[in-house]
Design a protein around this motif. Sequence first.
Motif, PDB file in Angstrom:
ATOM      1  N   ASP A 164      89.347  21.508  30.192  1.00  0.00           N
ATOM      2  CA  ASP A 164      90.331  20.762  30.985  1.00  0.00           C
ATOM      3  C   ASP A 164      91.200  21.777  31.707  1.00  0.00           C
ATOM      4  O   ASP A 164      91.415  22.895  31.212  1.00  0.00           O
ATOM      5  CB  ASP A 164      91.191  19.863  30.098  1.00  0.00           C
ATOM      6  N   ASP A 186      94.347  21.178  32.298  1.00  0.00           N
ATOM      7  CA  ASP A 186      95.704  20.943  31.798  1.00  0.00           C
ATOM      8  C   ASP A 186      95.874  21.590  30.425  1.00  0.00           C
ATOM      9  O   ASP A 186      95.200  21.209  29.466  1.00  0.00           O
ATOM     10  CB  ASP A 186      95.951  19.437  31.701  1.00  0.00           C
ATOM     11  N   PRO A 187      96.797  22.553  30.293  1.00  0.00           N
ATOM     12  CA  PRO A 187      97.017  23.191  28.987  1.00  0.00           C
ATOM     13  C   PRO A 187      97.422  22.199  27.898  1.00  0.00           C
ATOM     14  O   PRO A 187      97.102  22.415  26.724  1.00  0.00           O
ATOM     15  CB  PRO A 187      98.138  24.199  29.265  1.00  0.00           C
ATOM     16  N   VAL A 201      94.213  20.679  26.663  1.00  0.00           N
ATOM     17  CA  VAL A 201      93.488  21.671  25.855  1.00  0.00           C
ATOM     18  C   VAL A 201      94.094  21.735  24.452  1.00  0.00           C
ATOM     19  O   VAL A 201      93.372  21.732  23.447  1.00  0.00           O
ATOM     20  CB  VAL A 201      93.519  23.048  26.542  1.00  0.00           C
ATOM     21  N   ARG A 202      95.410  21.773  24.384  1.00  0.00           N
ATOM     22  CA  ARG A 202      96.089  21.794  23.071  1.00  0.00           C
ATOM     23  C   ARG A 202      95.796  20.527  22.286  1.00  0.00           C
ATOM     24  O   ARG A 202      95.507  20.566  21.084  1.00  0.00           O
ATOM     25  CB  ARG A 202      97.597  21.947  23.277  1.00  0.00           C
ATOM     26  N   GLN A 230      92.297  20.573  20.905  1.00  0.00           N
ATOM     27  CA  GLN A 230      92.214  21.489  19.765  1.00  0.00           C
ATOM     28  C   GLN A 230      92.788  20.834  18.505  1.00  0.00           C
ATOM     29  O   GLN A 230      92.234  20.982  17.409  1.00  0.00           O
ATOM     30  CB  GLN A 230      92.958  22.788  20.067  1.00  0.00           C
ATOM     31  N   LEU A 280      90.300  26.312  28.594  1.00  0.00           N
ATOM     32  CA  LEU A 280      91.061  25.992  29.807  1.00  0.00           C
ATOM     33  C   LEU A 280      90.198  26.355  31.007  1.00  0.00           C
ATOM     34  O   LEU A 280      89.779  27.508  31.170  1.00  0.00           O
ATOM     35  CB  LEU A 280      92.365  26.785  29.825  1.00  0.00           C
ATOM     36  N   SER A 281      89.896  25.383  31.863  1.00  0.00           N
ATOM     37  CA  SER A 281      89.012  25.656  32.998  1.00  0.00           C
ATOM     38  C   SER A 281      89.243  24.664  34.120  1.00  0.00           C
ATOM     39  O   SER A 281      89.420  23.469  33.881  1.00  0.00           O
ATOM     40  CB  SER A 281      87.542  25.587  32.552  1.00  0.00           C
ATOM     41  N   ASN A 282      89.216  25.167  35.334  1.00  0.00           N
ATOM     42  CA  ASN A 282      89.255  24.347  36.544  1.00  0.00           C
ATOM     43  C   ASN A 282      87.803  24.025  36.908  1.00  0.00           C
ATOM     44  O   ASN A 282      87.092  24.861  37.455  1.00  0.00           O
ATOM     45  CB  ASN A 282      89.955  25.116  37.659  1.00  0.00           C
TER      46      ASN A 282
END
Length: 227
Positions: free
Chosen positions: A98, A100-101, A104-105, A108, A124-126
């Motif tokens: 995603d 958006d951090p 991602v959090r 996880q 984290l990836s665009n």
Amino acid sequence: MPLDDDPNTWMRENEIKFLKYFRAKYRGRQTEIIKVRDMDLLVERMVVAPVPETMPHLTLDRLANFVCSKTVLDMGCGCGINGIFAALNGATHVTAVDIDPVAVRNTQQNIERFHLQDRMEVVLSNVFDNVRGKYDVIVANLPIAEVNPLNGHEQAWSIISRFLSGLKGHLIETDGRAFLFCVSFADPKVFDIIKGSNLVIEQTTTDNEFGVKFYLYELACIEKYNH
């Protein structure tokens, strides 16, 4: 997404009614546990919630037939619902990504809640920027009606175009499948790009109580499916 009082909006009246209802119902939503199928998912306040109105079952129903003993890429993972489902239903390895951090959090957190650290990771990836390798199954839930402020206010159609262009480099050609979620109030350019991609082999559609249509496109790169 165009404002719902914008006279130039492409949205139909029923779609605008749905969006007003949805925003009013979930405005001020706090971090909570949301149950989907047999999964009790932690969903952070700023992450899109997989509530019934967003038709999460449309994607999960299709994934159930494809993920066992497969490698899976969950793109636009949000809280991780699709990737978690794949891992719990026999996927050998799942990579969730995603831009958006916060998402991602959140993913996880759910990986740890379900004790899936041995077969699932989140990055984290665009779109495909930080994705390596090829996958048996790719599932994507990407912006379809608005600009994305997390990557320079890129238009939704441009994000979808980059996803479709990147599929060939990341989807296993022999029997590989991708699934792309969409909604009828998407930017019309999104539909043009999907239909013009020559990748669609099947389309599943369902309506909600407002008559808004939800689509799941099944995609393949191998030539025998695209002629």
